[in-house]
Write an enzyme that holds these catalytic residues in place. Structure first.
Site, PDB file in Angstrom:
ATOM      1  N   ASP A  70      -0.681   5.596  -1.585  1.00  0.00           N
ATOM      2  CA  ASP A  70      -1.598   5.389  -0.469  1.00  0.00           C
ATOM      3  C   ASP A  70      -0.870   5.732   0.838  1.00  0.00           C
ATOM      4  OD1 ASP A  70      -4.392   3.474  -0.090  1.00  0.00           O
ATOM      5  OD2 ASP A  70      -3.173   3.883   1.684  1.00  0.00           O
ATOM      6  N   ILE A  71      -1.585   6.389   1.736  1.00  0.00           N
ATOM      7  CA  ILE A  71      -0.978   6.842   2.994  1.00  0.00           C
ATOM      8  C   ILE A  71      -0.679   5.674   3.937  1.00  0.00           C
ATOM      9  CG2 ILE A  71      -3.077   7.227   4.362  1.00  0.00           C
ATOM     10  CD1 ILE A  71      -1.895  10.029   5.021  1.00  0.00           C
ATOM     11  N   ASN A 113     -12.824  -0.841  -4.420  1.00  0.00           N
ATOM     12  CA  ASN A 113     -13.876  -1.154  -3.453  1.00  0.00           C
ATOM     13  C   ASN A 113     -15.065  -0.229  -3.673  1.00  0.00           C
ATOM     14  OD1 ASN A 113     -12.235  -3.085  -2.126  1.00  0.00           O
ATOM     15  ND2 ASN A 113     -11.185  -1.436  -1.035  1.00  0.00           N
ATOM     16  N   GLN A 118     -15.687   0.127   1.088  1.00  0.00           N
ATOM     17  CA  GLN A 118     -15.120   1.377   0.580  1.00  0.00           C
ATOM     18  C   GLN A 118     -15.088   2.403   1.704  1.00  0.00           C
ATOM     19  OE1 GLN A 118     -17.461   3.159  -2.545  1.00  0.00           O
ATOM     20  NE2 GLN A 118     -15.855   4.602  -3.116  1.00  0.00           N
ATOM     21  N   HIS A 147     -11.681   5.218  -6.672  1.00  0.00           N
ATOM     22  CA  HIS A 147     -10.231   5.035  -6.755  1.00  0.00           C
ATOM     23  C   HIS A 147      -9.941   3.584  -7.088  1.00  0.00           C
ATOM     24  CE1 HIS A 147     -11.585   4.633  -2.585  1.00  0.00           C
ATOM     25  NE2 HIS A 147     -10.655   3.699  -2.417  1.00  0.00           N
TER      26      HIS A 147
HETATM   27  P1  AMP Z   1     -10.968   2.169   0.271  1.00  0.00           P
HETATM   28  O1  AMP Z   1     -11.157   1.326   1.494  1.00  0.00           O
HETATM   29  O2  AMP Z   1     -10.917   1.363  -0.999  1.00  0.00           O
HETATM   30  O3  AMP Z   1     -11.953   3.323   0.196  1.00  0.00           O
HETATM   31  O4  AMP Z   1      -9.509   2.781   0.383  1.00  0.00           O
HETATM   32  C1  AMP Z   1      -9.222   4.061   0.801  1.00  0.00           C
HETATM   33  C2  AMP Z   1      -7.711   4.190   0.833  1.00  0.00           C
HETATM   34  O5  AMP Z   1      -7.385   5.565   0.923  1.00  0.00           O
HETATM   35  C3  AMP Z   1      -7.049   3.466   1.992  1.00  0.00           C
HETATM   36  O6  AMP Z   1      -6.127   2.498   1.485  1.00  0.00           O
HETATM   37  C4  AMP Z   1      -6.359   4.600   2.752  1.00  0.00           C
HETATM   38  O7  AMP Z   1      -5.121   4.209   3.288  1.00  0.00           O
HETATM   39  C5  AMP Z   1      -6.206   5.648   1.681  1.00  0.00           C
HETATM   40  N1  AMP Z   1      -6.120   7.032   2.151  1.00  0.00           N
HETATM   41  C6  AMP Z   1      -6.918   7.646   3.055  1.00  0.00           C
HETATM   42  N2  AMP Z   1      -6.542   8.924   3.219  1.00  0.00           N
HETATM   43  C7  AMP Z   1      -5.487   9.118   2.386  1.00  0.00           C
HETATM   44  C8  AMP Z   1      -4.648  10.236   2.099  1.00  0.00           C
HETATM   45  N3  AMP Z   1      -4.816  11.424   2.705  1.00  0.00           N
HETATM   46  N4  AMP Z   1      -3.653  10.076   1.193  1.00  0.00           N
HETATM   47  C9  AMP Z   1      -3.471   8.879   0.593  1.00  0.00           C
HETATM   48  N5  AMP Z   1      -4.225   7.793   0.823  1.00  0.00           N
HETATM   49  C10 AMP Z   1      -5.229   7.908   1.707  1.00  0.00           C
END
Ligand code: AMP
Length: 127
Positions: free
Chosen positions: A35-36, A97, A104, A110
């Site tokens: 995760d970023i 989520n 989400q 994911h």
């Molecule tokens: P959600 O709120 O469950 O949809 O989580 C989305 C997740 O994606 C968050 O924890 C973000 O930090 C992560 N995220 C968004 N963009 C990226 C990316 N380019 N690479 C890795 N993780 C990401």
């Protein structure tokens, strides 16, 4: 009516190789990457390569081979991270989520694997 899939979501772009990710593992049907914006010492996302928005969409509409591969990938990544519980040590939390109430952000299924510390209470109470 399930959400329609947005081909421009960020994970679709990662799957198409349009933006990079910090890859942890890959299989025929899924990809795992860091995760970023990690919310725990270890925070990895596992996504299917198919266009599924949520867990329910995936579980109801994906082929058995995709579901098996995804389920096993989550377990393999937990093993790779060294967080599968042994006796009283280690452990992890899986979160997926879905939709506005689930907050989400990225509309491509994911599973978050959170580990490396005590992850704390399940969630805040909303009753
Ligand atoms: P959600 O709120 O469950 O949809 O989580 C989305 C997740 O994606 C968050 O924890 C973000 O930090 C992560 N995220 C968004 N963009 C990226 C990316 N380019 N690479 C890795 N993780 C990401």
């Amino acid at each position: 009516m399930p959400y329609s899939y947005d081909e421009q979501n960020i994970f679709a772009k990662i799957l198409r190789g349009e933006i990079p990710c910090n890859k942890v593992a890959e299989s025929e049907h899924c990809l795992a990457f860091h995760d970023i914006a990690p919310q725990a010492p270890q925070h990895v996302l596992v996504i299917p390569k198919g266009a599924y928005v949520t867990y329910d969409d995936f579980a109801l509409n994906a082929r058995d081979a995709e579901i098996i591969d995804f389920t096993r990938m989550v377990a393999k990544v937990c093993g790779q991270l060294g967080v599968c519980p042994t006796e009283a040590q280690a452990g992890y939390r899986l979160i997926s989520n879905a939709g506005p109430d689930g907050m989400q952000e990225v509309p491509h299924l994911h599973v978050h694997i959170l580990a490396g510390a005590n992850i704390g209470p399940l969630t805040v109470k909303h009753t």
